[in-house]
Design a protein around this motif. Structure first.
Motif, mmCIF file in Angstrom:
data_model
loop_
_atom_site.group_PDB
_atom_site.id
_atom_site.type_symbol
_atom_site.label_atom_id
_atom_site.label_comp_id
_atom_site.label_asym_id
_atom_site.label_seq_id
_atom_site.Cartn_x
_atom_site.Cartn_y
_atom_site.Cartn_z
ATOM 1 N N ALA A 153 123.309 97.161 -13.952
ATOM 2 C CA ALA A 153 122.614 98.104 -13.083
ATOM 3 C C ALA A 153 121.819 99.103 -13.912
ATOM 4 C CB ALA A 153 123.612 98.843 -12.198
ATOM 5 N N HIS A 154 120.628 99.453 -13.388
ATOM 6 C CA HIS A 154 119.779 100.443 -14.046
ATOM 7 C C HIS A 154 119.260 101.432 -13.012
ATOM 8 C CE1 HIS A 154 119.731 98.223 -17.846
ATOM 9 N NE2 HIS A 154 119.554 97.108 -17.122
ATOM 10 N N THR A 155 119.065 102.683 -13.483
ATOM 11 C CA THR A 155 118.527 103.727 -12.598
ATOM 12 C C THR A 155 117.500 104.535 -13.374
ATOM 13 O OG1 THR A 155 120.612 103.901 -11.403
ATOM 14 C CG2 THR A 155 119.054 105.730 -11.180
ATOM 15 N N LEU A 156 116.300 104.679 -12.788
ATOM 16 C CA LEU A 156 115.277 105.547 -13.376
ATOM 17 C C LEU A 156 115.072 106.732 -12.452
ATOM 18 C CD1 LEU A 156 113.140 105.857 -15.681
ATOM 19 C CD2 LEU A 156 111.474 105.077 -13.967
ATOM 20 N N ARG A 157 115.203 107.950 -13.042
ATOM 21 C CA ARG A 157 114.951 109.176 -12.299
ATOM 22 C C ARG A 157 113.659 109.798 -12.822
ATOM 23 N NH1 ARG A 157 120.447 108.705 -12.231
ATOM 24 N NH2 ARG A 157 121.464 109.333 -10.276
ATOM 25 N N VAL A 158 112.801 110.263 -11.891
ATOM 26 C CA VAL A 158 111.512 110.855 -12.250
ATOM 27 C C VAL A 158 111.398 112.199 -11.541
ATOM 28 C CG1 VAL A 158 109.015 110.569 -12.274
ATOM 29 C CG2 VAL A 158 110.495 108.554 -12.394
ATOM 30 N N ALA A 175 116.590 102.389 -8.310
ATOM 31 C CA ALA A 175 117.727 101.662 -8.892
ATOM 32 C C ALA A 175 117.530 100.163 -8.724
ATOM 33 C CB ALA A 175 119.027 102.108 -8.233
ATOM 34 N N TRP A 176 117.918 99.378 -9.710
ATOM 35 C CA TRP A 176 117.846 97.925 -9.645
ATOM 36 C C TRP A 176 118.861 97.339 -10.613
ATOM 37 C CZ3 TRP A 176 115.112 100.894 -12.811
ATOM 38 C CH2 TRP A 176 114.823 100.454 -14.109
ATOM 39 N N THR A 177 119.022 96.032 -10.512
ATOM 40 C CA THR A 177 119.996 95.349 -11.362
ATOM 41 C C THR A 177 119.286 94.234 -12.124
ATOM 42 O OG1 THR A 177 121.812 95.826 -9.858
ATOM 43 C CG2 THR A 177 122.131 94.016 -11.417
ATOM 44 N N THR A 178 119.544 94.181 -13.417
ATOM 45 C CA THR A 178 119.033 93.081 -14.250
ATOM 46 C C THR A 178 120.120 92.006 -14.314
ATOM 47 O OG1 THR A 178 117.644 94.557 -15.540
ATOM 48 C CG2 THR A 178 118.218 92.436 -16.539
ATOM 49 N N ASP A 179 119.773 90.811 -13.816
ATOM 50 C CA ASP A 179 120.746 89.719 -13.695
ATOM 51 C C ASP A 179 120.241 88.541 -14.540
ATOM 52 O OD1 ASP A 179 122.514 87.771 -13.024
ATOM 53 O OD2 ASP A 179 122.009 87.715 -10.884
#
Length: 814
Positions: A153-158, A175-179
């Protein structure tokens, strides 16, 4: 010595907030320059008035938005800088807002990502800061490119930063997930390893940490194609088949090891044979069969059926018992290991005969009949066939007969027929079949129960009727006027009858079919036409109005007679008309009326309007009061009008003085105005009003009041009587012989003795420069203990009185 200084100083702002500030407070520093020195400063915020201030200047509580501060120096000579120093800036205390515009899907199979974003702020966005997976924020621009992302899981905050330096306190988040791991596939249901079905329903599932997006399936040597978790395979040929399925996860990864299943389709049915069986005709109620089956893949079981019944599992040998007399058929079919069933079961038919024949009546006469002849048809049943029949009538002996059996000349009353079969073995049916019926030759009778009135307004009346018969009434027929009889039932309702005389006939039919030869008959008259009414008025009619009263007569006519006339005057109660109506009240009157005929038909409401003028017109004055007083030379406009409420209206309105004229008030006295009103039927009203013109009298004596009040005085003193008349009216203002004096009763104010001239000083009546008249009244000490009344009667017709009670003075001393 002194210095003349006419040169204004110069002002400079040396310290101020930035052009956009995040604070609602601000501090300014400023200086001034002048050859003779600066004495002070004045400041103005946002266009307000200048007021004294000093440097540094602190401002607080500033609202969001643009602000301008002006500063001007004042030198020691009082000169003011005509071009104040000015600084404009914007207060911005609202943080910006940030939005994600685009990014990778919620599950991605890529180790890179591109995310775009934007910000909004009233005063503009200066820049952005980004933080990945909880890391520290750092400056960034849109779009931000990410690479080398680990699986998970990844989350980018701006967050946006505005030109005032404020930071968005609620950063936008994506938020998204790299699979990077492919899914796994599992079969849930599949056909048996050996099946006779040419279709198969296969269900399966997939597992993946981030979810399965879809599946692909493959049959035998075909290609993989998209499929659902429940896949139906159709049209499978006999033989071996292999099904494969693979899952595809949300990141697009495909299961590298698809789930697989292999099975065999067998649609060829087995063959069945009967090895042993009973004789073709058997006297036993039991039987035994042996059977066998053959199939390429082996026989699994047998199923048997008796006489067309359902197939049930059975084994060989198979025994039957309790068989009924008659023909029986035994069938047996084999089922192979694939579930295929022999479509052509082995079959065997034989006969069991241990029972006498049975007899059945096929047709009979009705249970109640008006026919003196009767015909019967019948049949017999027996396992080995029926040879003949015997019949009996009304308890007589059985005799040979055939179907149909006919009987004639039957008498009225009840009859019984019996028949029995004899089979080829000579066995006789020991329970003959019988039938009982009744011959009825008497017709029923018909009667009405309810009918419409002899004279009716209903074009759709209902009739009720009944019939009587020894064996019951089956039905009715009705006829209207000269029409044909047709089936009907009670109640019987007619429709759309025309006005006039009508006749209804009803006849009953009994259960035997006999019809009443004398139908019930009823004649009546239909009247649906409402009566017609009218009205006539009589009286003294002038210009469309009846003078004083009017007589209104109502009438009605109808072919079958009028029952009543109802009327209503205005919104009053409805009443029954008996005699002409006399109306004497003023105004317009509407009489509503309608008639009801003898059949109850009611016509629509009619109306007639009459107008009665029973009241004379009216005259109204303004001013309205008769003998109204007005001072001399006052401006008095006489206005009047005429009206005729609820009457015929005003024809003329004339007066001795035109309405709106000015009354002559130049001399004292009375004025009369006479007005005559005439309405349109000739009624008149005359009214006269009188106005009084005179002096504007006002008593000018403090603590002294006009009668009936009682004033106090000391006998022997001179009382100065003062009054005004609204200006100088001259000295000839009193009627002859006035003013007077009259002794009165102190309690009742009743006159005592004779009135005499008022004793005054030699100066007499005087008019003073202040507009006041005065008389000096000489009183006597002998009057103490008595009361006197002064009467002032003026030549304008007005009179004023003053009451005085005299008493001796009271002294006080040592």
């Amino acid at each position: 010595s002194w210095t003349i200084d006419t040169t204004a100083p110069e002002t400079t702002i040396s310290g101020a907030p930035s052009a956009v500030s995040a604070s609602n407070a601000a501090t300014f520093t400023f200086t001034g320059s002048d050859a003779q020195g600066v004495a002070g400063f004045e400041c103005a915020l946002d266009g307000a008035a200048f007021s004294a201030c000093s440097s540094p200047l602190g401002l607080s509580g500033l609202a969001d938005g643009a602000h301008t501060l002006q500063v001007r120096a004042i030198d020691t000579a009082g000169n003011i800088d005509a071009t104040p120093a000015s600084h404009t800036w914007t207060v911005d205390t609202v943080a910006p807002d940030t939005a994600i515009n685009g990014g990778p899907p919620s599950v991605s199979g890529s180790t890179t990502a591109s995310i775009s974003f934007s910000g909004s702020d009233a005063n503009g966005v200066a820049g952005y800061e980004c933080a990945l997976d909880g890391g520290a924020y750092s400056a960034c621009t849109s779009p931000v490119a990410l690479s080398g992302l680990a699986e998970g899981a990844h989350t980018l905050r701006v967050r946006a930063i505005d030109t005032a330096g404020r930071v968005d306190a609620s950063p936008a988040v994506h938020a998204w997930t790299t699979d990077l791991t492919p899914p796994d596939t599992t079969l849930l249901t599949q056909p048996p390893a050996l099946t006779s079905s040419t279709s198969a329903n296969v269900t399966f599932t997939g597992s993946d940490a981030n979810g399965v997006a879809s599946f692909e399936c493959k049959l035998d040597n075909g290609a993989f194609t998209a499929c659902s978790i429940s896949t139906l395979l159709l049209g499978l040929s006999d033989g071996t088949h292999t099904f494969q399925v693979r899952a595809i996860d949300n990141a697009g990864w495909v299961d590298p090891s698809p789930a697989s299943y292999t099975w065999t389709v067998d649609t060829t049915a087995p063959d069945t044979a009967i090895l042993t069986n009973p004789a073709v005709v058997a006297g036993s109620t039991s039987a035994t069969f042996t059977v066998s089956g053959s199939d390429l893949n082996g026989v699994a079981s047998f199923a048997c059926s008796l006489d067309g019944g359902s197939f049930v599992p059975c084994t060989t040998p198979h025994g039957l018992s309790g068989l009924a007399d008659g023909v029986h058929t035994f069938q047996v079919r084999a089922t192979d290991n694939a579930g295929n069933v022999d479509a052509t079961p082995a079959s065997y038919t034989w006969t069991v005969d241990t029972v006498a024949p049975e007899t059945t009546l096929l047709t009979t006469p009705p249970s109640i009949s008006n026919n003196t002849a009767a015909t019967f048809t019948f049949s017999g049943s027996d396992a080995n066939g029926v040879a003949s029949f015997e019949c009996a009538l009304d308890g007589g002996s059985f005799v040979p007969c055939t179907s149909p059996a006919e009987y004639n000349g039957l008498g009225e009353g009840q009859h019984t027929f019996e028949v029995r079969a004899i089979d080829n073995a000579g066995r006789v049916d020991d329970s003959p079949v019988g039938y009982t019926w009744t011959v009825d030759l008497t017709p029923p009778d018909t009667a009405f129960l309810s009918t419409p009135a002899a004279l009716s307004s209903n074009p759709a009346p209902a009739f009720t009727f009944t019939g009587s018969d020894q064996h019951g009434v089956a039905s009715f027929e009705c006829a209207l006027d000269t029409g044909a009889f047709a089936p009907c039932s009670s109640p019987h309702t007619l429709a759309d009858l025309s006005d006039g005389s009508h006749t209804v006939l009803v006849r009953a039919f009994d259960s035997a079919g006999n019809v009443d030869p004398s139908p019930a008959t009823y004649t009546w008259t239909v009247d649906t036409t409402a009566p017609v009414s009218g009205a006539s008025a009589s009286g003294n009619l002038v210009n469309g109005w009846y003078v004083n009263s009017v007589s209104v007569a109502l009438n009605a006519s109808d072919a079958n007679g009028v029952a009543r006339i109802s009327y209503q005057i205005g919104a009053g109660d409805w009443q029954t008309y008996a005699a002409p109506l006399t109306i004497t009240s003023n105004g317009s009157h509407t009489i509503n009326y309608y008639a009801v005929d003898a059949s109850g038909n009611t016509e629509g409401v009619r109306s007639v309007t009459v107008q009665v003028d029973a009241v004379a017109p009216q005259v109204q004055f303004d001013p309205t009061a008769s003998l109204t007083f007005y001072p001399l030379n006052a401006t008095v406009v006489v206005s009047y009008s005429c009206n005729d409420p609820d009457g015929s209206g005003i024809a003329s309105c004339t007066g001795s003085l035109p309405s709106g004229s000015t009354l002559d008030t130049g001399t004292a006295g009375t004025r009369t105005v006479t007005v005559t009103a005439t309405d349109r039927v000739g009624k008149t009203t005359t009214q006269t009003i009188t106005y009084q013109i005179g002096y504007q009298f006002q008593l000018q004596m403090s603590n002294t009041r006009l009668a009936p009040s009682m004033n106090s005085a000391i006998g022997g003193n001179t009382i100065v009587l003062k009054f005004s008349l609204g200006g100088n009216q001259g000295l000839n203002i009193f009627l002859a012989g006035y003013p007077k004096m009259q002794q009165i009763n102190c309690s009742t104010r009743a006159p005592q003795g004779t009135a005499v001239a008022l004793p005054v000083t030699g100066a007499g009546l005087q008019y003073l420069s202040n507009g006041v008249y005065q008389l000096s009244w000489v009183t006597q000490t002998s009057w103490n203990g008595t009361c006197r009344q002064v009467v002032l009667a003026f030549n304008d017709g007005s009179t004023y009185k003053l009451n005085f009670q005299f008493s001796a003075p009271r002294w006080s001393g040592d």
